[in-house]
Motif scaffolding. Structure first.
Motif, short mmCIF file in Angstrom:
data_model
loop_
_atom_site.label_atom_id
_atom_site.label_comp_id
_atom_site.label_asym_id
_atom_site.label_seq_id
_atom_site.Cartn_x
_atom_site.Cartn_y
_atom_site.Cartn_z
N MET A 1 114.63 120.10 58.66
CA MET A 1 113.28 119.87 59.14
C MET A 1 113.32 119.44 60.59
O MET A 1 114.17 118.67 60.99
CB MET A 1 112.60 118.78 58.32
N GLU A 2 112.38 119.95 61.33
CA GLU A 2 112.28 119.58 62.74
C GLU A 2 111.29 118.43 62.90
O GLU A 2 110.55 118.08 61.98
CB GLU A 2 111.82 120.78 63.55
N ARG A 3 111.28 117.87 64.06
CA ARG A 3 110.41 116.74 64.34
C ARG A 3 108.93 117.10 64.14
O ARG A 3 108.15 116.31 63.63
CB ARG A 3 110.66 116.24 65.76
N ASP A 4 108.54 118.31 64.55
CA ASP A 4 107.16 118.74 64.37
C ASP A 4 106.77 118.80 62.90
O ASP A 4 105.65 118.45 62.52
CB ASP A 4 106.94 120.12 65.00
N ASP A 5 107.70 119.27 62.08
CA ASP A 5 107.43 119.33 60.64
C ASP A 5 107.20 117.95 60.06
O ASP A 5 106.31 117.75 59.23
CB ASP A 5 108.60 120.00 59.92
N ILE A 6 108.00 117.01 60.48
CA ILE A 6 107.88 115.64 59.99
C ILE A 6 106.56 115.03 60.43
O ILE A 6 105.86 114.38 59.64
CB ILE A 6 109.08 114.79 60.45
N GLU A 7 106.18 115.25 61.69
CA GLU A 7 104.91 114.72 62.20
C GLU A 7 103.73 115.33 61.43
O GLU A 7 102.78 114.63 61.06
CB GLU A 7 104.77 115.01 63.68
N ARG A 8 103.78 116.64 61.19
CA ARG A 8 102.72 117.31 60.44
C ARG A 8 102.64 116.76 59.02
O ARG A 8 101.55 116.54 58.49
CB ARG A 8 102.98 118.82 60.43
N PHE A 9 103.79 116.51 58.40
CA PHE A 9 103.81 115.95 57.06
C PHE A 9 103.15 114.58 57.04
O PHE A 9 102.33 114.28 56.17
CB PHE A 9 105.25 115.84 56.55
N HIS A 10 103.48 113.74 58.01
CA HIS A 10 102.90 112.40 58.06
C HIS A 10 101.39 112.45 58.28
O HIS A 10 100.64 111.68 57.66
CB HIS A 10 103.58 111.55 59.14
N LEU A 11 100.93 113.36 59.11
CA LEU A 11 99.49 113.49 59.34
C LEU A 11 98.78 113.96 58.07
O LEU A 11 97.72 113.42 57.72
CB LEU A 11 99.21 114.46 60.49
N ASN A 12 99.37 114.92 57.38
CA ASN A 12 98.76 115.40 56.14
C ASN A 12 98.77 114.32 55.06
O ASN A 12 97.81 114.18 54.31
CB ASN A 12 99.47 116.65 55.64
N LEU A 13 99.84 113.58 54.98
CA LEU A 13 99.92 112.49 54.01
C LEU A 13 98.87 111.43 54.31
O LEU A 13 98.18 110.94 53.40
CB LEU A 13 101.32 111.87 54.02
N GLU A 14 98.72 111.08 55.57
CA GLU A 14 97.72 110.08 55.95
C GLU A 14 96.32 110.56 55.60
O GLU A 14 95.51 109.80 55.05
CB GLU A 14 97.81 109.82 57.45
N LYS A 15 96.01 111.83 55.87
CA LYS A 15 94.69 112.37 55.53
C LYS A 15 94.47 112.31 54.02
O LYS A 15 93.39 111.97 53.56
CB LYS A 15 94.57 113.82 55.99
N HIS A 16 95.50 112.66 53.27
CA HIS A 16 95.38 112.67 51.81
C HIS A 16 95.14 111.27 51.27
O HIS A 16 94.32 111.07 50.37
CB HIS A 16 96.64 113.27 51.19
N LEU A 17 95.85 110.30 51.80
CA LEU A 17 95.72 108.94 51.31
C LEU A 17 94.40 108.30 51.71
O LEU A 17 93.87 107.46 50.98
CB LEU A 17 96.90 108.09 51.79
N ARG A 18 93.88 108.68 52.85
CA ARG A 18 92.61 108.10 53.31
C ARG A 18 91.43 108.57 52.49
O ARG A 18 90.42 107.89 52.38
CB ARG A 18 92.38 108.41 54.77
N GLY A 19 91.53 109.77 51.96
CA GLY A 19 90.46 110.25 51.10
C GLY A 19 89.42 111.09 51.81
O GLY A 19 89.67 112.24 52.12
N PRO A 20 88.26 110.52 52.08
CA PRO A 20 87.15 111.32 52.59
C PRO A 20 87.50 112.08 53.87
O PRO A 20 88.16 111.55 54.76
CB PRO A 20 86.05 110.31 52.86
N ARG A 21 87.04 113.31 53.91
CA ARG A 21 87.27 114.14 55.09
C ARG A 21 85.93 114.38 55.76
O ARG A 21 84.88 114.17 55.17
CB ARG A 21 87.88 115.47 54.66
N ASN A 22 85.98 114.89 56.97
CA ASN A 22 84.72 115.20 57.64
C ASN A 22 84.17 116.51 57.10
O ASN A 22 84.82 117.23 56.34
CB ASN A 22 84.89 115.23 59.17
#
Length: 56
Positions: A1-22
């Motif tokens: 995994m590259e650094r970009d992949d890890i950053e994208r994973f963390h952003l997606n995880l954060e969105k998922h955990l926060r719940g409501p989307r725009n």
């Protein structure tokens, strides 16, 4: 995994955990779900009981 992949994973995880989307994200997700369902229905309709991946 590259650094970009890890950053994208963390952003997606954060969105998922926060719940409501725009509204825009909800609309995009609903569009993707509808497209996926339509494709699945086409495959099921065309398959006729056969294996759609192998074609027989």
């Amino acid at each position: 995994m590259e650094r970009d992949d890890i950053e994208r994973f963390h952003l997606n995880l954060e969105k998922h955990l926060r719940g409501p989307r725009n509204a825009k994200e909800c609309q995009e997700l609903e569009s993707q779900r509808a497209e996926t369902l339509a494709n699945a229905n086409k495959i099921i309709a065309n398959c006729g009981g056969k294996n759609p991946l192998l074609g027989y």
